[in-house]
Enzyme design. Structure first.
Site, PDB file in Angstrom:
ATOM      1  CG  HIS A 123      90.552 -31.381  84.749  1.00  0.00           C
ATOM      2  ND1 HIS A 123      89.770 -30.489  84.050  1.00  0.00           N
ATOM      3  CD2 HIS A 123      90.711 -30.829  85.976  1.00  0.00           C
ATOM      4  CE1 HIS A 123      89.489 -29.444  84.814  1.00  0.00           C
ATOM      5  NE2 HIS A 123      90.058 -29.626  85.984  1.00  0.00           N
ATOM      6  CB  CYS A 134      93.331 -52.355  93.404  1.00  0.00           C
ATOM      7  SG  CYS A 134      93.424 -52.652  91.625  1.00  0.00           S
TER       8      CYS A 134
HETATM    9  P1  NAD Z   1      85.760 -24.692  77.780  1.00  0.00           P
HETATM   10  O1  NAD Z   1      85.042 -25.616  76.865  1.00  0.00           O
HETATM   11  O2  NAD Z   1      85.044 -24.184  78.960  1.00  0.00           O
HETATM   12  O3  NAD Z   1      86.275 -23.427  76.991  1.00  0.00           O
HETATM   13  C1  NAD Z   1      87.025 -23.524  75.820  1.00  0.00           C
HETATM   14  C2  NAD Z   1      87.384 -22.126  75.383  1.00  0.00           C
HETATM   15  O4  NAD Z   1      88.237 -22.206  74.259  1.00  0.00           O
HETATM   16  C3  NAD Z   1      86.171 -21.274  74.993  1.00  0.00           C
HETATM   17  O5  NAD Z   1      86.267 -20.028  75.634  1.00  0.00           O
HETATM   18  C4  NAD Z   1      86.303 -21.137  73.472  1.00  0.00           C
HETATM   19  O6  NAD Z   1      85.860 -19.876  73.006  1.00  0.00           O
HETATM   20  C5  NAD Z   1      87.795 -21.271  73.287  1.00  0.00           C
HETATM   21  N1  NAD Z   1      88.185 -21.834  72.001  1.00  0.00           N
HETATM   22  C6  NAD Z   1      87.610 -22.845  71.314  1.00  0.00           C
HETATM   23  N2  NAD Z   1      88.308 -23.105  70.186  1.00  0.00           N
HETATM   24  C7  NAD Z   1      89.342 -22.228  70.170  1.00  0.00           C
HETATM   25  C8  NAD Z   1      90.414 -21.981  69.271  1.00  0.00           C
HETATM   26  N3  NAD Z   1      90.576 -22.699  68.138  1.00  0.00           N
HETATM   27  N4  NAD Z   1      91.304 -21.009  69.580  1.00  0.00           N
HETATM   28  C9  NAD Z   1      91.154 -20.247  70.700  1.00  0.00           C
HETATM   29  N5  NAD Z   1      90.158 -20.428  71.579  1.00  0.00           N
HETATM   30  C10 NAD Z   1      89.266 -21.413  71.321  1.00  0.00           C
HETATM   31  O7  NAD Z   1      87.144 -25.391  78.150  1.00  0.00           O
HETATM   32  P2  NAD Z   1      87.906 -25.454  79.526  1.00  0.00           P
HETATM   33  O8  NAD Z   1      87.946 -24.134  80.188  1.00  0.00           O
HETATM   34  O9  NAD Z   1      89.205 -26.152  79.230  1.00  0.00           O
HETATM   35  O10 NAD Z   1      87.001 -26.420  80.411  1.00  0.00           O
HETATM   36  C11 NAD Z   1      86.539 -27.626  79.854  1.00  0.00           C
HETATM   37  C12 NAD Z   1      86.798 -28.848  80.706  1.00  0.00           C
HETATM   38  O11 NAD Z   1      86.481 -29.973  79.900  1.00  0.00           O
HETATM   39  C13 NAD Z   1      88.219 -29.041  81.100  1.00  0.00           C
HETATM   40  O12 NAD Z   1      88.202 -29.285  82.433  1.00  0.00           O
HETATM   41  C14 NAD Z   1      88.717 -30.288  80.355  1.00  0.00           C
HETATM   42  O13 NAD Z   1      89.216 -31.243  81.257  1.00  0.00           O
HETATM   43  C15 NAD Z   1      87.514 -30.897  79.728  1.00  0.00           C
HETATM   44  N6  NAD Z   1      87.625 -31.132  78.282  1.00  0.00           N
HETATM   45  C16 NAD Z   1      88.814 -31.489  77.742  1.00  0.00           C
HETATM   46  C17 NAD Z   1      88.934 -31.688  76.377  1.00  0.00           C
HETATM   47  C18 NAD Z   1      90.265 -32.115  75.821  1.00  0.00           C
HETATM   48  O14 NAD Z   1      91.049 -32.747  76.525  1.00  0.00           O
HETATM   49  N7  NAD Z   1      90.565 -31.771  74.578  1.00  0.00           N
HETATM   50  C19 NAD Z   1      87.827 -31.487  75.550  1.00  0.00           C
HETATM   51  C20 NAD Z   1      86.600 -31.113  76.133  1.00  0.00           C
HETATM   52  C21 NAD Z   1      86.511 -30.933  77.502  1.00  0.00           C
END
Ligand code: NAD
Length: 255
Positions: A123, A134
């Site tokens: 992503h 550009c």
């Molecule tokens: P999501 O938010 O859908 O799911 C996160 C998962 O991680 C949940 O199931 C939650 O229970 C679990 N979780 C949270 N803290 C945890 C921990 N300490 N240990 C173990 N598990 C834990 O995340 P996703 O599936 O990655 O989708 C979210 C989208 O949002 C992605 O596409 C991403 O690009 C973007 N995003 C990225 C960031 C980042 O770069 N840090 C932050 C927020 C969202």
């Protein structure tokens, strides 16, 4: 099985593997202070997503988009890798990780010491900004200064709209990274998923590709996922402490 027993099982499977891939989502970075999307208190409780078409067609949407980015900016630039990121980089140094495929846009795997070319960012990366006309790249820091000086929807010198180099809803996935991730998962024999609900494509498909290749599928995730039944082992605890335990178990097996 206790968490320690499960960590030992993962350690054994990790060492038995020859092509080992780690797939990470927003959940690995919550312990670095970056909220995920779907957990309680996650970003979706604060913001509705802005779709790519809206960003491209409406100045109002671009202003709102950049206003949100500016709010999240201090947290993102000050975030540091946590024990889960460092555990993966330690295993990488030991020759036990072929690549990290991530949905994250925070660059924390690279900051933990994994080389750029070994981190497949599905992503994009929010520390870069791209011109939608550009393709020129700028650093988020330079653009943030412009925003702080009153530029509400910054544009490139060519007149194109500047946007963090991340994939918005409705925006095409990067072909090269997606292909790489699919190929790695289709060919691996060990896949560890950390911190993803596995709800969006291609993330939702990758564990299935690995399983079809006969891979061992391990998961560390606090909440439920569609692969909870199909995986070989799941630990529903925080990734930092679990990954420390997995590394410790691997070291015991090697020594
Ligand atoms: P999501 O938010 O859908 O799911 C996160 C998962 O991680 C949940 O199931 C939650 O229970 C679990 N979780 C949270 N803290 C945890 C921990 N300490 N240990 C173990 N598990 C834990 O995340 P996703 O599936 O990655 O989708 C979210 C989208 O949002 C992605 O596409 C991403 O690009 C973007 N995003 C990225 C960031 C980042 O770069 N840090 C932050 C927020 C969202």
């Amino acid at each position: 099985m206790t968490v320690v027993e499960k960590a030992k099982t993962i350690a054994n499977a990790w060492l038995a593997g020859k092509k080992r891939i780690v797939f990470t989502g927003a959940g690995i970075s919550t312990e670095s202070g970056i909220p995920d999307f779907r957990s309680k208190g996650g970003l979706w409780e604060r913001f509705q997503p802005i779709y790519f078409d809206e960003f491209m067609s409406s100045r109002e949407a671009r202003v709102e988009y950049w206003k949100r980015k500016a709010t999240l900016y201090p947290n993102l630039v000050s975030a540091k890798p946590n024990p889960a990121h460092f555990a993966i980089s330690k295993l990488y140094e030991m020759g036990l990780v072929d690549a990290v495929v991530t949905q994250n846009i925070d660059g924390l795997h690279q900051l933990s010491g994994i080389p750029d070319e070994k981190v497949i960012e599905l992503h994009g990366n929010t520390l870069r900004v791209r011109c939608m006309s550009c393709d020129a790249l700028e650093s988020i820091h330079d653009v943030q200064i412009r925003i702080e000086n009153g530029d509400e929807a910054p544009e490139c010198h060519c007149g194109g709209y500047l946007k963090p180099d991340t994939i918005s809803f409705g925006q095409a996935m990067p072909m090269e990274e997606t292909d790489k991730a699919v190929n790695l998962c289709c060919a691996c024999d060990f896949l560890l998923v950390i911190g993803s609900t596995l709800l969006v494509q291609p993330a939702s498909l990758l564990p299935g590709y690995a399983k079809r290749n006969g891979a061992y599928l391990a998961m560390i995730n606090l909440s439920e996922t569609p692969y909870d039944r199909e995986c070989d082992v799941k630990i529903s605890e925080k990734a930092g402490a679990v990954m420390d335990e997995v590394v410790w178990q691997i070291q015991q097996l090697i020594d």
